[in-house]
Design a protein around this motif. Structure first.
Motif, PDB file in Angstrom:
ATOM      1  N   LEU A 120      -8.239  14.402  -0.075  1.00  0.00           N
ATOM      2  CA  LEU A 120      -8.039  13.550  -1.246  1.00  0.00           C
ATOM      3  C   LEU A 120      -9.342  13.350  -2.007  1.00  0.00           C
ATOM      4  CD1 LEU A 120      -5.883  10.734   0.368  1.00  0.00           C
ATOM      5  CD2 LEU A 120      -5.056  12.595  -1.080  1.00  0.00           C
ATOM      6  N   ALA A 121      -9.225  13.195  -3.301  1.00  0.00           N
ATOM      7  CA  ALA A 121     -10.401  12.804  -4.087  1.00  0.00           C
ATOM      8  C   ALA A 121     -10.849  11.435  -3.589  1.00  0.00           C
ATOM      9  CB  ALA A 121     -10.044  12.741  -5.571  1.00  0.00           C
ATOM     10  N   PRO A 122     -12.141  11.241  -3.337  1.00  0.00           N
ATOM     11  CA  PRO A 122     -12.607   9.950  -2.824  1.00  0.00           C
ATOM     12  C   PRO A 122     -12.137   8.755  -3.650  1.00  0.00           C
ATOM     13  CG  PRO A 122     -14.364  11.550  -2.639  1.00  0.00           C
ATOM     14  CD  PRO A 122     -13.239  12.226  -3.412  1.00  0.00           C
ATOM     15  N   SER A 123     -12.024   8.923  -4.944  1.00  0.00           N
ATOM     16  CA  SER A 123     -11.612   7.809  -5.801  1.00  0.00           C
ATOM     17  C   SER A 123     -10.153   7.411  -5.592  1.00  0.00           C
ATOM     18  CB  SER A 123     -11.842   8.166  -7.271  1.00  0.00           C
ATOM     19  OG  SER A 123     -11.039   9.280  -7.633  1.00  0.00           O
ATOM     20  N   THR A 124      -9.359   8.246  -4.906  1.00  0.00           N
ATOM     21  CA  THR A 124      -7.933   7.945  -4.727  1.00  0.00           C
ATOM     22  C   THR A 124      -7.587   7.486  -3.314  1.00  0.00           C
ATOM     23  OG1 THR A 124      -7.303  10.200  -4.091  1.00  0.00           O
ATOM     24  CG2 THR A 124      -7.316   9.684  -6.459  1.00  0.00           C
ATOM     25  N   ARG A 125      -8.525   7.535  -2.404  1.00  0.00           N
ATOM     26  CA  ARG A 125      -8.204   7.281  -0.993  1.00  0.00           C
ATOM     27  C   ARG A 125      -7.568   5.914  -0.746  1.00  0.00           C
ATOM     28  NH1 ARG A 125     -13.940   9.752   1.031  1.00  0.00           N
ATOM     29  NH2 ARG A 125     -13.287  11.945   1.088  1.00  0.00           N
ATOM     30  N   THR A 126      -8.182   4.859  -1.263  1.00  0.00           N
ATOM     31  CA  THR A 126      -7.625   3.526  -1.031  1.00  0.00           C
ATOM     32  C   THR A 126      -6.274   3.381  -1.711  1.00  0.00           C
ATOM     33  OG1 THR A 126      -9.837   2.596  -0.797  1.00  0.00           O
ATOM     34  CG2 THR A 126      -8.061   1.052  -1.232  1.00  0.00           C
ATOM     35  N   GLU A 127      -6.120   3.982  -2.882  1.00  0.00           N
ATOM     36  CA  GLU A 127      -4.830   3.916  -3.579  1.00  0.00           C
ATOM     37  C   GLU A 127      -3.743   4.632  -2.784  1.00  0.00           C
ATOM     38  OE1 GLU A 127      -1.899   2.944  -6.355  1.00  0.00           O
ATOM     39  OE2 GLU A 127      -3.845   2.058  -5.893  1.00  0.00           O
ATOM     40  N   VAL A 128      -4.065   5.780  -2.222  1.00  0.00           N
ATOM     41  CA  VAL A 128      -3.089   6.489  -1.389  1.00  0.00           C
ATOM     42  C   VAL A 128      -2.685   5.610  -0.209  1.00  0.00           C
ATOM     43  CG1 VAL A 128      -2.768   8.440   0.185  1.00  0.00           C
ATOM     44  CG2 VAL A 128      -3.755   8.822  -2.086  1.00  0.00           C
ATOM     45  N   LEU A 129      -3.647   5.022   0.463  1.00  0.00           N
ATOM     46  CA  LEU A 129      -3.328   4.145   1.594  1.00  0.00           C
ATOM     47  C   LEU A 129      -2.497   2.946   1.153  1.00  0.00           C
ATOM     48  CD1 LEU A 129      -6.791   4.385   3.341  1.00  0.00           C
ATOM     49  CD2 LEU A 129      -4.605   5.151   4.315  1.00  0.00           C
ATOM     50  N   ARG A 130      -2.809   2.381  -0.003  1.00  0.00           N
ATOM     51  CA  ARG A 130      -2.029   1.259  -0.524  1.00  0.00           C
ATOM     52  C   ARG A 130      -0.587   1.680  -0.791  1.00  0.00           C
ATOM     53  NH1 ARG A 130      -0.066  -0.943  -4.823  1.00  0.00           N
ATOM     54  NH2 ARG A 130      -0.734   0.648  -6.282  1.00  0.00           N
ATOM     55  N   ARG A 131      -0.427   2.855  -1.356  1.00  0.00           N
ATOM     56  CA  ARG A 131       0.933   3.339  -1.645  1.00  0.00           C
ATOM     57  C   ARG A 131       1.697   3.663  -0.357  1.00  0.00           C
ATOM     58  NH1 ARG A 131       2.291   4.519  -7.139  1.00  0.00           N
ATOM     59  NH2 ARG A 131       0.519   3.994  -8.466  1.00  0.00           N
ATOM     60  N   LEU A 132       1.031   4.213   0.637  1.00  0.00           N
ATOM     61  CA  LEU A 132       1.697   4.441   1.921  1.00  0.00           C
ATOM     62  C   LEU A 132       2.154   3.114   2.503  1.00  0.00           C
ATOM     63  CD1 LEU A 132      -0.514   7.207   3.590  1.00  0.00           C
ATOM     64  CD2 LEU A 132       1.607   7.488   2.285  1.00  0.00           C
ATOM     65  N   ARG A 133       1.271   2.119   2.478  1.00  0.00           N
ATOM     66  CA  ARG A 133       1.649   0.790   2.982  1.00  0.00           C
ATOM     67  C   ARG A 133       2.873   0.251   2.241  1.00  0.00           C
ATOM     68  NH1 ARG A 133       1.801  -4.306   1.687  1.00  0.00           N
ATOM     69  NH2 ARG A 133       1.271  -5.947   3.156  1.00  0.00           N
ATOM     70  N   GLY A 134       2.912   0.448   0.933  1.00  0.00           N
ATOM     71  CA  GLY A 134       4.036  -0.036   0.137  1.00  0.00           C
ATOM     72  C   GLY A 134       5.359   0.639   0.450  1.00  0.00           C
ATOM     73  N   HIS A 135       5.316   1.782   1.116  1.00  0.00           N
ATOM     74  CA  HIS A 135       6.547   2.491   1.480  1.00  0.00           C
ATOM     75  C   HIS A 135       6.981   2.235   2.917  1.00  0.00           C
ATOM     76  CE1 HIS A 135       5.732   4.597  -2.272  1.00  0.00           C
ATOM     77  NE2 HIS A 135       6.976   5.024  -2.219  1.00  0.00           N
ATOM     78  N   LEU A 136       6.227   1.424   3.662  1.00  0.00           N
ATOM     79  CA  LEU A 136       6.586   1.113   5.048  1.00  0.00           C
ATOM     80  C   LEU A 136       7.567  -0.048   5.118  1.00  0.00           C
ATOM     81  CD1 LEU A 136       3.265   1.265   7.112  1.00  0.00           C
ATOM     82  CD2 LEU A 136       5.328   2.637   7.470  1.00  0.00           C
ATOM     83  N   ALA A 137       8.557   0.084   5.992  1.00  0.00           N
ATOM     84  CA  ALA A 137       9.472  -1.020   6.282  1.00  0.00           C
ATOM     85  C   ALA A 137       8.729  -2.062   7.111  1.00  0.00           C
ATOM     86  CB  ALA A 137      10.675  -0.492   7.070  1.00  0.00           C
ATOM     87  N   ALA A 138       9.248  -3.267   7.153  1.00  0.00           N
ATOM     88  CA  ALA A 138       8.684  -4.296   8.018  1.00  0.00           C
ATOM     89  C   ALA A 138       8.668  -3.766   9.445  1.00  0.00           C
ATOM     90  CB  ALA A 138       9.520  -5.567   7.928  1.00  0.00           C
ATOM     91  N   GLY A 139       7.523  -3.847  10.091  1.00  0.00           N
ATOM     92  CA  GLY A 139       7.393  -3.346  11.457  1.00  0.00           C
ATOM     93  C   GLY A 139       7.102  -1.855  11.543  1.00  0.00           C
ATOM     94  N   GLY A 140       7.109  -1.169  10.397  1.00  0.00           N
ATOM     95  CA  GLY A 140       6.846   0.261  10.401  1.00  0.00           C
ATOM     96  C   GLY A 140       5.380   0.572  10.620  1.00  0.00           C
ATOM     97  N   ARG A 141       5.109   1.811  11.024  1.00  0.00           N
ATOM     98  CA  ARG A 141       3.724   2.213  11.266  1.00  0.00           C
ATOM     99  C   ARG A 141       3.452   3.590  10.663  1.00  0.00           C
ATOM    100  NH1 ARG A 141       2.958   1.099  17.524  1.00  0.00           N
ATOM    101  NH2 ARG A 141       5.093   1.829  17.574  1.00  0.00           N
ATOM    102  N   ALA A 142       2.201   3.804  10.345  1.00  0.00           N
ATOM    103  CA  ALA A 142       1.746   5.085   9.803  1.00  0.00           C
ATOM    104  C   ALA A 142       0.774   5.711  10.789  1.00  0.00           C
ATOM    105  CB  ALA A 142       1.060   4.881   8.453  1.00  0.00           C
ATOM    106  N   ALA A 143       0.957   6.992  11.063  1.00  0.00           N
ATOM    107  CA  ALA A 143       0.038   7.748  11.914  1.00  0.00           C
ATOM    108  C   ALA A 143      -0.726   8.714  11.021  1.00  0.00           C
ATOM    109  CB  ALA A 143       0.810   8.501  12.987  1.00  0.00           C
ATOM    110  N   VAL A 144      -2.033   8.519  10.944  1.00  0.00           N
ATOM    111  CA  VAL A 144      -2.892   9.288  10.054  1.00  0.00           C
ATOM    112  C   VAL A 144      -3.965   9.977  10.891  1.00  0.00           C
ATOM    113  CG1 VAL A 144      -4.461   9.164   8.085  1.00  0.00           C
ATOM    114  CG2 VAL A 144      -2.517   7.579   8.228  1.00  0.00           C
ATOM    115  N   GLY A 145      -4.102  11.298  10.727  1.00  0.00           N
ATOM    116  CA  GLY A 145      -5.092  12.007  11.516  1.00  0.00           C
ATOM    117  C   GLY A 145      -5.920  12.972  10.687  1.00  0.00           C
ATOM    118  N   PHE A 146      -7.226  13.024  10.990  1.00  0.00           N
ATOM    119  CA  PHE A 146      -8.113  13.984  10.332  1.00  0.00           C
ATOM    120  C   PHE A 146      -9.405  14.105  11.131  1.00  0.00           C
ATOM    121  CE2 PHE A 146      -9.120   9.903   8.514  1.00  0.00           C
ATOM    122  CZ  PHE A 146     -10.488   9.908   8.275  1.00  0.00           C
TER     123      PHE A 146
END
Length: 195
Positions: A120-146
């Motif tokens: 990801l472009a460094p300027s978009t990283r936090t926005e991507v994470l914010r958008r992923l969070r916004g798509h999670l159901a209550a109690g949902g989790r995200a697995a991110v690896g790099f």
């Protein structure tokens, strides 16, 4: 897409690489097994930066409702060809708005593998994470690896995740559950929404 612009053959190489690994009997779905352990059967899962669909395809075959998103149309075409069933969408994770694209239900889990965060472009990283969070159901989790050494230090990623409203439940150094240590060269962060 900067990678594709710099190397127009990259997408085709990437698709063929995973097709060859799968044909040779290599394990190409380890990340999906970890994600599946986080959710009950029949869950809604978002494959963020899905590439040619190896993880989302596996999760769909295991009975989950999967949506896969990738910015590269060539990779989405390969996902549609090799792994029919999931909803494969061309899209930029920094602009992710799946309710506007006909997928209003939140996700029980999100997988973001394949070093997507480092591309990801460094300027978009936090926005991507914010958008992923916004798509999670209550109690949902995200697995991110790099991997380390890709221009996104792990402490910076964890700070960005926290700023986006995601906090770690578990930090690993591999998708097969090895503990994370300060000298680990890979990070798998299982994150939950900080509500």
């Amino acid at each position: 897409m900067q990678q594709v612009e710099a190397d127009p053959g990259h997408s085709a190489w990437y698709v063929e690489r995973f097709r060859a690994l799968a044909a040779a009997g290599e394990d190409v779905v380890g990340e999906a097994r970890l994600v599946e352990a986080l959710v009950p059967p029949g869950s809604r899962i978002l494959d963020a930066g899905c590439g040619p669909g190896r993880l989302g395809g596996h999760l769909h075959r295991r009975g989950h409702d999967v949506v896969g998103v990738d910015v590269d149309p060539a990779l989405i075409a390969a996902a549609q060809e090799d792994h029919p069933g999931p909803h494969w969408l061309v899209g930029d994770l920094a602009e992710l708005d799946l309710p506007a694209r006909g997928h209003p239900e939140p996700f029980d889990a999100i997988v973001c593998a394949g070093n997507v965060m480092a591309f990801l472009a460094p300027s978009t990283r936090t926005e991507v994470l914010r958008r992923l969070r916004g798509h999670l159901a209550a109690g949902g989790r995200a697995a991110v690896g790099f991997g380390a050494g890709r221009g996104y230090p792990f402490p910076e990623f964890l700070a960005d995740a926290e700023h986006a409203g995601l906090v770690p439940d578990l930090l690993l150094s591999t998708w097969d559950l090895r503990p994370f240590r300060p000298d680990s060269d890979f990070l798998v962060a299982v994150l939950r929404a900080d509500r």
